[in-house]
Design an enzyme around this catalytic site. Structure first.
Site, PDB file in Angstrom:
ATOM      1  N   CYS A   1     -17.329   4.635   0.678  1.00  0.00           N
ATOM      2  CA  CYS A   1     -15.878   4.539   0.463  1.00  0.00           C
ATOM      3  C   CYS A   1     -15.523   3.462  -0.557  1.00  0.00           C
ATOM      4  CB  CYS A   1     -15.179   4.265   1.783  1.00  0.00           C
ATOM      5  SG  CYS A   1     -15.771   2.763   2.600  1.00  0.00           S
TER       6      CYS A   1
ATOM      7  N   ARG B   1      -9.122  10.317  -3.691  1.00  0.00           N
ATOM      8  CA  ARG B   1      -8.147   9.617  -2.866  1.00  0.00           C
ATOM      9  C   ARG B   1      -6.738  10.032  -3.287  1.00  0.00           C
ATOM     10  NH1 ARG B   1      -9.382   4.971  -0.128  1.00  0.00           N
ATOM     11  NH2 ARG B   1      -7.262   5.354   0.587  1.00  0.00           N
TER      12      ARG B   1
ATOM     13  N   HIS C   1      -9.420   5.299   9.035  1.00  0.00           N
ATOM     14  CA  HIS C   1      -9.066   5.324   7.604  1.00  0.00           C
ATOM     15  C   HIS C   1      -8.925   6.792   7.193  1.00  0.00           C
ATOM     16  CE1 HIS C   1      -8.493   3.952   3.655  1.00  0.00           C
ATOM     17  NE2 HIS C   1      -9.664   3.438   3.362  1.00  0.00           N
TER      18      HIS C   1
ATOM     19  N   GLN D   1      -9.119   8.024   3.495  1.00  0.00           N
ATOM     20  CA  GLN D   1     -10.488   8.017   2.971  1.00  0.00           C
ATOM     21  C   GLN D   1     -11.232   9.272   3.414  1.00  0.00           C
ATOM     22  OE1 GLN D   1     -12.024   5.533   0.963  1.00  0.00           O
ATOM     23  NE2 GLN D   1     -13.451   7.228   0.743  1.00  0.00           N
TER      24      GLN D   1
HETATM   25  N1   CP Z   1     -11.965   2.719   0.039  1.00  0.00           N
HETATM   26  C1   CP Z   1     -10.875   1.951   0.075  1.00  0.00           C
HETATM   27  O1   CP Z   1      -9.986   2.102   0.922  1.00  0.00           O
HETATM   28  O2   CP Z   1     -10.834   1.004  -0.896  1.00  0.00           O
HETATM   29  P1   CP Z   1      -9.778  -0.195  -0.998  1.00  0.00           P
HETATM   30  O3   CP Z   1     -10.058  -1.125   0.157  1.00  0.00           O
HETATM   31  O4   CP Z   1     -10.028  -0.827  -2.317  1.00  0.00           O
HETATM   32  O5   CP Z   1      -8.393   0.368  -0.879  1.00  0.00           O
HETATM   33  N1  NVA Z   2     -14.784  -0.602   6.775  1.00  0.00           N
HETATM   34  C1  NVA Z   2     -14.201  -1.205   5.600  1.00  0.00           C
HETATM   35  C2  NVA Z   2     -13.581  -0.148   4.751  1.00  0.00           C
HETATM   36  C3  NVA Z   2     -12.957  -0.641   3.470  1.00  0.00           C
HETATM   37  C4  NVA Z   2     -12.301   0.438   2.693  1.00  0.00           C
HETATM   38  C5  NVA Z   2     -13.194  -2.244   6.007  1.00  0.00           C
HETATM   39  O1  NVA Z   2     -12.451  -2.024   6.978  1.00  0.00           O
HETATM   40  O2  NVA Z   2     -13.129  -3.299   5.374  1.00  0.00           O
END
Ligand code: CP
Ligand code: NVA
Length: 304
Positions: free
Chosen positions: A259, A287, A126, A129
């Protein structure tokens, strides 16, 4: 930079440039308001999102560009191959932002599209993030090479992105997971190898006994989207890893990070996440600024 598929694709210099640029854009947004004029960006999401979707849409708008949202829950792989999706979207759009189940889907999209592709979360990483998180830590603590961050919980996509980012930034990152929930061993070894040149120290632990005092503790959900896990087992295995006031005190943590979305009473207590040490809204706000820096950088590359 042609795409942003994973944090490990960046060099230390690129990371530091993106973080500087994000701060500049955040301080003087009006200077960038026409940067994406006439550009159209496709937001392709296989999974739900609040922050990523809304911050990309708002951020692209602030840069003078236009975005469309495509619900791709049953699109790539089942309706048509990701390569066809990528090749088609590239005919009409100037970039693709994609949230996918599998990192391989991103690779396919990027291969088929001659336009930049940005990872908006995959099973593996990610990066948007982590960029926002490193921007937040820079704002709060300054020089990242002097920062100690402790990640507690699941060795998931968010952990992987932080690991790669911390390695590039020369940070001290202590990762604490239950046995069986470690980050990918190859990715950890990659990050540790990068650390040999940047001075970063990335260590993996299963308890809190031999940790250094930390500037911040970071955690994420125990149930990532798309994972099929036995919930009773997970609750049992992760219970000793909840971030609470005792752990914050034990590690001398000044800040708490997450996050989001968060589950109060599971990975973190309400007292910590809603308390004065919590940086969650700074992270969420950043973000947009971090992603806008990535967009500016990707289009600079595309025009070169
Ligand atoms: N932290 C994050 O990516 O949040 P969302 O899943 O809401 O996009
Ligand atoms: N680890 C989590 C992050 C969400 C932003 C997921 O993949 O659902």
């Amino acid at each position: 930079m042609q795409d942003l598929l994973a944090m490990r694709d960046l060099s230390s210099a690129q990371l530091s440039h993106i973080l500087d640029l994000a701060q500049t854009i955040k301080q003087r947004p009006s200077a960038w308001q026409n940067h994406l004029q006439g550009k159209s960006i496709a937001l392709v999401f296989e999974k739900p999102s609040l922050r990523t979707r809304a911050s990309f849409a708002a951020g692209i708008n602030r840069l003078g560009g236009h975005s469309i949202y495509l619900d791709a829950e049953n699109l790539m792989g089942s309706r048509e191959p990701a390569s066809d999706v990528g090749a088609n979207l590239a005919l009409w759009h100037d970039a693709i932002v994609a949230r996918v189940y599998s990192q391989a889907t991103l690779d396919e999209l990027a291969k088929a599209s001659d336009k930049p592709v940005i990872n908006a979360l995959s099973d593996e990483c990610h990066p948007c993030q982590a960029l926002a998180d490193l921007l937040t830590l820079t704002e709060q603590l300054g020089d990242l090479s002097k920062v100690t961050l402790t990640y507690v919980g699941d060795g998931c996509n968010v952990c992987h992105a932080l690991m790669a980012g911390a390695a590039l930034a020369g940070m001290n990152l202590q990762i604490v997971t239950p046995v069986g929930y470690e980050p990918n061993a190859e990715r950890l070894a990659d990050a540790q190898k990068v650390g040999e040149t940047t001075g970063a120290k990335i260590t993996l632990h299963h308890d809190f006994n031999n940790l250094q005092q930390t500037d911040a503790i970071y955690t994420d959900t125990w149930f990532s989207m798309g994972q099929e896990r036995d919930s009773n087992q997970v609750m049992h295995d992760f219970a000793p890893y909840q971030v609470n006031q005792d752990l914050m005190k034990q590690l001398g943590a000044k800040y708490f990070m997450h996050c989001l979305p968060a589950y109060r009473g599971r990975e973190v207590t309400a007292e910590v996440i809603d308390g004065p040490q919590s940086l969650i809204l700074h992270q969420a706000e950043n973000r947009l600024h971090a992603q806008n820096a990535v967009l500016v950088e990707l289009f600079a590359g595309a025009q070169a």
